[in-house]
Write a protein that holds these residues in place. Structure first.
Motif, PDB file in Angstrom:
ATOM      1  N   SER A 300      37.596 -68.260  22.652  1.00 48.07           N
ATOM      2  CA  SER A 300      36.443 -67.578  22.779  1.00 48.07           C
ATOM      3  C   SER A 300      35.219 -67.689  22.590  1.00 48.07           C
ATOM      4  O   SER A 300      35.108 -69.272  21.799  1.00 48.07           O
ATOM      5  N   LEU A 301      34.288 -67.137  23.330  1.00 46.07           N
ATOM      6  CA  LEU A 301      32.694 -67.455  22.745  1.00 46.07           C
ATOM      7  C   LEU A 301      31.611 -66.759  22.794  1.00 46.07           C
ATOM      8  O   LEU A 301      31.713 -65.812  23.392  1.00 46.07           O
ATOM      9  N   VAL A 302      30.846 -66.679  21.564  1.00 44.26           N
ATOM     10  CA  VAL A 302      30.033 -65.074  21.823  1.00 44.26           C
ATOM     11  C   VAL A 302      28.298 -66.265  21.468  1.00 44.26           C
ATOM     12  O   VAL A 302      28.476 -67.017  19.786  1.00 44.26           O
ATOM     13  N   SER A 303      27.315 -65.891  21.431  1.00 45.29           N
ATOM     14  CA  SER A 303      26.377 -66.231  21.013  1.00 45.29           C
ATOM     15  C   SER A 303      25.102 -65.344  20.817  1.00 45.29           C
ATOM     16  O   SER A 303      24.997 -64.346  21.161  1.00 45.29           O
ATOM     17  N   GLN A 304      24.275 -65.635  19.566  1.00 44.70           N
ATOM     18  CA  GLN A 304      23.010 -64.861  19.164  1.00 44.70           C
ATOM     19  C   GLN A 304      21.996 -65.246  18.815  1.00 44.70           C
ATOM     20  O   GLN A 304      22.111 -66.817  18.663  1.00 44.70           O
ATOM     21  N   GLU A 305      20.333 -64.213  18.558  1.00 41.66           N
ATOM     22  CA  GLU A 305      19.631 -64.914  18.668  1.00 41.66           C
ATOM     23  C   GLU A 305      19.261 -65.615  16.966  1.00 41.66           C
ATOM     24  O   GLU A 305      18.270 -66.461  17.178  1.00 41.66           O
ATOM     25  N   PHE A 306      20.348 -65.203  15.752  1.00 45.18           N
ATOM     26  CA  PHE A 306      19.874 -65.638  14.500  1.00 45.18           C
ATOM     27  C   PHE A 306      20.909 -66.537  14.104  1.00 45.18           C
ATOM     28  O   PHE A 306      21.689 -66.761  14.586  1.00 45.18           O
ATOM     29  N   ASP A 307      20.983 -67.622  13.239  1.00 38.47           N
ATOM     30  CA  ASP A 307      22.000 -68.374  12.570  1.00 38.47           C
ATOM     31  C   ASP A 307      22.531 -67.451  12.403  1.00 38.47           C
ATOM     32  O   ASP A 307      22.650 -66.437  11.267  1.00 38.47           O
ATOM     33  N   PRO A 308      24.172 -67.896  12.015  1.00 41.96           N
ATOM     34  CA  PRO A 308      24.421 -68.666  13.264  1.00 41.96           C
ATOM     35  C   PRO A 308      24.231 -67.884  15.034  1.00 41.96           C
ATOM     36  O   PRO A 308      25.160 -67.315  14.898  1.00 41.96           O
ATOM     37  N   GLN A 309      23.602 -69.105  15.050  1.00 43.24           N
ATOM     38  CA  GLN A 309      23.688 -68.734  16.728  1.00 43.24           C
ATOM     39  C   GLN A 309      24.699 -68.871  17.852  1.00 43.24           C
ATOM     40  O   GLN A 309      24.840 -68.232  19.367  1.00 43.24           O
ATOM     41  N   VAL A 310      26.065 -69.495  17.150  1.00 40.73           N
ATOM     42  CA  VAL A 310      27.240 -69.671  18.381  1.00 40.73           C
ATOM     43  C   VAL A 310      28.042 -69.391  17.391  1.00 40.73           C
ATOM     44  O   VAL A 310      28.227 -70.046  15.687  1.00 40.73           O
ATOM     45  N   VAL A 311      29.196 -68.924  17.456  1.00 39.32           N
ATOM     46  CA  VAL A 311      31.075 -68.246  17.051  1.00 39.32           C
ATOM     47  C   VAL A 311      31.508 -69.145  18.149  1.00 39.32           C
ATOM     48  O   VAL A 311      31.946 -68.413  19.405  1.00 39.32           O
ATOM     49  N   THR A 312      32.715 -69.567  17.907  1.00 35.71           N
ATOM     50  CA  THR A 312      33.893 -69.955  19.152  1.00 35.71           C
ATOM     51  C   THR A 312      35.144 -69.739  18.062  1.00 35.71           C
ATOM     52  O   THR A 312      34.862 -69.595  17.263  1.00 35.71           O
ATOM     53  N   GLY A 313      35.486 -69.280  18.890  1.00 41.45           N
ATOM     54  CA  GLY A 313      37.410 -68.450  18.966  1.00 41.45           C
ATOM     55  C   GLY A 313      38.362 -69.701  19.207  1.00 41.45           C
ATOM     56  O   GLY A 313      37.942 -70.168  20.611  1.00 41.45           O
ATOM     57  N   SER A 314      39.234 -70.586  18.598  1.00 42.43           N
ATOM     58  CA  SER A 314      39.739 -71.429  19.387  1.00 42.43           C
ATOM     59  C   SER A 314      41.697 -70.720  19.046  1.00 42.43           C
ATOM     60  O   SER A 314      42.535 -70.517  18.381  1.00 42.43           O
ATOM     61  N   MET A 315      42.100 -71.773  19.743  1.00 48.93           N
ATOM     62  CA  MET A 315      44.136 -72.073  19.374  1.00 48.93           C
ATOM     63  C   MET A 315      43.875 -72.740  18.715  1.00 48.93           C
ATOM     64  O   MET A 315      45.541 -72.828  18.390  1.00 48.93           O
ATOM     65  N   ASP A 316      43.220 -72.835  17.920  1.00 48.52           N
ATOM     66  CA  ASP A 316      44.007 -74.166  16.496  1.00 48.52           C
ATOM     67  C   ASP A 316      44.074 -73.009  15.204  1.00 48.52           C
ATOM     68  O   ASP A 316      43.736 -73.087  13.802  1.00 48.52           O
ATOM     69  N   SER A 317      43.733 -71.132  15.934  1.00 47.75           N
ATOM     70  CA  SER A 317      43.540 -69.958  15.275  1.00 47.75           C
ATOM     71  C   SER A 317      42.470 -70.136  13.932  1.00 47.75           C
ATOM     72  O   SER A 317      42.514 -69.734  12.961  1.00 47.75           O
ATOM     73  N   THR A 318      41.179 -70.837  14.457  1.00 48.39           N
ATOM     74  CA  THR A 318      40.319 -70.727  13.110  1.00 48.39           C
ATOM     75  C   THR A 318      38.716 -70.675  13.775  1.00 48.39           C
ATOM     76  O   THR A 318      39.157 -70.386  15.265  1.00 48.39           O
ATOM     77  N   VAL A 319      38.023 -69.766  12.925  1.00 44.33           N
ATOM     78  CA  VAL A 319      36.524 -69.217  13.823  1.00 44.33           C
ATOM     79  C   VAL A 319      35.717 -70.589  13.238  1.00 44.33           C
ATOM     80  O   VAL A 319      35.654 -70.633  11.964  1.00 44.33           O
ATOM     81  N   ARG A 320      34.556 -70.444  13.766  1.00 47.06           N
ATOM     82  CA  ARG A 320      33.863 -71.841  13.461  1.00 47.06           C
ATOM     83  C   ARG A 320      32.206 -70.859  13.852  1.00 47.06           C
ATOM     84  O   ARG A 320      32.300 -71.085  14.990  1.00 47.06           O
ATOM     85  N   LEU A 321      31.517 -70.939  12.936  1.00 44.58           N
ATOM     86  CA  LEU A 321      29.801 -70.562  13.277  1.00 44.58           C
ATOM     87  C   LEU A 321      29.303 -72.042  13.148  1.00 44.58           C
ATOM     88  O   LEU A 321      29.477 -73.012  12.150  1.00 44.58           O
TER      89      LEU A 321
END
Length: 479
Positions: A300-321
């Motif tokens: 899963s992946l979303v992006s936005q205008e302000f920091d943090p501009q990219v957020v990802t969700g993974s099958m390793d059970s973590t979310v990264r900004l």
């Protein structure tokens, strides 16, 4: 002769003692109205009372102070026990009899030796008493902690099925709505992209070009472009004026499962089974950044205008900004225990949600502060969507759908998807969802190869359609 001298010495001592007692009684008798056993009583009671005050006064006073605060009574101490250390070390400190006179009374033969006014002690010792200082220091720790209040959920009209659209020959895996809110597009396992009219649900166009299932779609709000990605490792840019592919973005080593367009920059972000997210220059097709750090598929992946501009969700059970400028991780969120398959940004708040089979979690930007859990959807959550009316939708692998009040985390409606005739009950999974630009229509993509559109019941009222009862819980707190 020696015995007579000893008798005379003892008589002299007794006479001296008696003379001393008579002198003491003459001096202090009028003040205290003593009894015949005054000397003995004064010595024992005074010694006992002052020993209690000096050795245990601070403890007793601190206990009384805490008890008064707990009962909500007066918090300022009018009296405090005398300070034994100050009295012992100060040469100007009064004697025991002077302290007794300061207190001021005898009850029968028993001296009442209790508490001395704090102001007099401070004048004598020129410093506050120990009990007073202890009370002031402990006052901050005695302040009652304010618990987080439970937010009462807002009433929302219930959602009901409005339209079922058929046409795909495989599982429908992705959906996106055109910025003008006139049509929407879907991608499926039959390798096609179909464009549908939002008002009538009729098919307008079918785009072919992928050689495997289509997993992600995004319509550009600033260009006449449609971007798609799929399990064939391909990322394509379609010109909607000619309905043809005008660009390919090569670089992924495996299937591409998620795709997002930056709201203001001409940048495209894709992610997939190679455990990285790639940032592309939309026009030059250059791979600007490779956002590496996940240990498994980025689903899963979303992006936005302000920091943090990219957020990802993974099958390793973590979310990264991610910091898009530096191409590095800003924060890693490890609260989930299972695969993170869904992410959703709130359209008005600076918050987002992540969905997994253990919980749906609410986060706050920019540092990724944990806000709370949405508890009650006990299934593998594949998709999340949030509309401006603070309604969040979650869809799961078993066809269960939950509608949540975003502010309070209350699940106010739960539905079960109805499979198409001829489909198996196991084909009730929901893979993707989105609200239209007004937030009044919900589009879901399902495993029975159909697309369903839901809307709110316009005739519903809180009296005719009450939501699921809300019971406040101490487990969910707002931080």
């Amino acid at each position: 002769m020696a015995e007579k001298e000893d008798q005379l010495d003892s008589q002299d001592v007794l006479s001296l003692v008696s003379n001393s007692l008579r002198t003491t009684k003459a001096l202090f008798g009028p003040e205290f109205a003593s009894a015949p056993t005054f000397e003995k009583t004064l010595g024992q009671s005074t010694k006992r009372s002052f020993k209690e005050t000096f050795e245990y006064g601070n403890v007793i006073e601190d206990f009384n102070y805490r008890r008064k605060n707990a009962a909500g009574k007066e918090k300022d101490l009018e009296y405090a026990p005398s300070n034994a250390l100050a009295v012992a070390t100060n040469p100007n400190a009064p004697s025991e009899q002077a302290l007794v006179r300061q207190q001021g009374s005898f009850q029968g033969n028993k001296a009442v030796v209790g508490q001395v006014p704090m102001q007099s002690l401070e004048k004598i010792n020129n410093v506050p008493s120990a009990a007073h200082r202890l009370a002031q220091e402990s006052q901050a720790s005695l302040v009652k902690r304010t618990l987080a209040e439970q937010i009462r959920p807002q009433w929302h009209p219930p959602w009901k099925l409005m339209r079922v659209i058929s046409g795909h020959l495989g599982w429908v895996r992705c959906v996106d709505v055109e910025p003008g809110n006139e049509w929407f597009c879907t991608g499926a396992g039959d390798r096609t992209i179909k464009i549908w009219d939002l008002a009538s649900g009729t098919l307008k166009l079918t785009l072919t070009g992928h050689i495997a299932g289509v997993r992600g779609l995004a319509v550009s709000p600033r260009h006449p472009y449609l971007f798609s990605c799929g399990e064939d490792k391909m990322v394509k840019c379609w010109d909607l004026e000619t309905n043809k592919v005008i660009r390919h973005y090569h670089g992924h080593l495996s299937g591409v499962y998620a795709l997002s367009l930056h709201p203001t920059l001409d940048v495209l972000i894709t992610a997939g089974r190679d455990a990285v997210a790639r940032v592309w220059d939309m026009r030059t097709r250059q791979n600007v950044h490779v956002l590496a750090g996940h240990k498994s598929t980025v689903s899963s992946l979303v992006s936005q205008e302000f920091d943090p501009q990219v957020v990802t969700g993974s099958m390793d059970s973590t979310v990264r900004l991610w910091d898009l400028a530096a191409g590095k991780t800003m924060t890693t969120l490890t609260h989930h225990k299972k695969t993170v398959r869904a992410l959703a940004l709130h359209p008005q708040e600076f918050t987002f949600a992540s969905g997994s089979s253990d919980n749906i979690k609410h986060w706050k930007f920019p540092e990724g502060a944990f806000m709370g859990n949405f508890e009650g959807h006990n299934a593998i959550v594949n998709t999340l969507s949030i509309n401006p009316d603070n309604t969040m939708f979650s869809g799961a692998d078993n066809g269960s759908m939950c509608f949540w009040d975003w502010k309070s985390g209350h699940k106010y409606q739960e539905l079960q998807a109805t499979v198409q005739p001829g489909s198996l009950d196991s084909e009730a999974g929901i893979f993707a969802s989105t609200f239209d630009k007004t937030g009044l229509r919900l589009i879901t993509c399902e495993a029975d190869k159909s697309i369903k559109i839901y809307k709110q019941d316009e005739d519903a009222t809180p009296e005719t359609h009450p939501n699921i009862p809300w019971t406040p819980s101490n487990m969910r707190r707002r931080y």
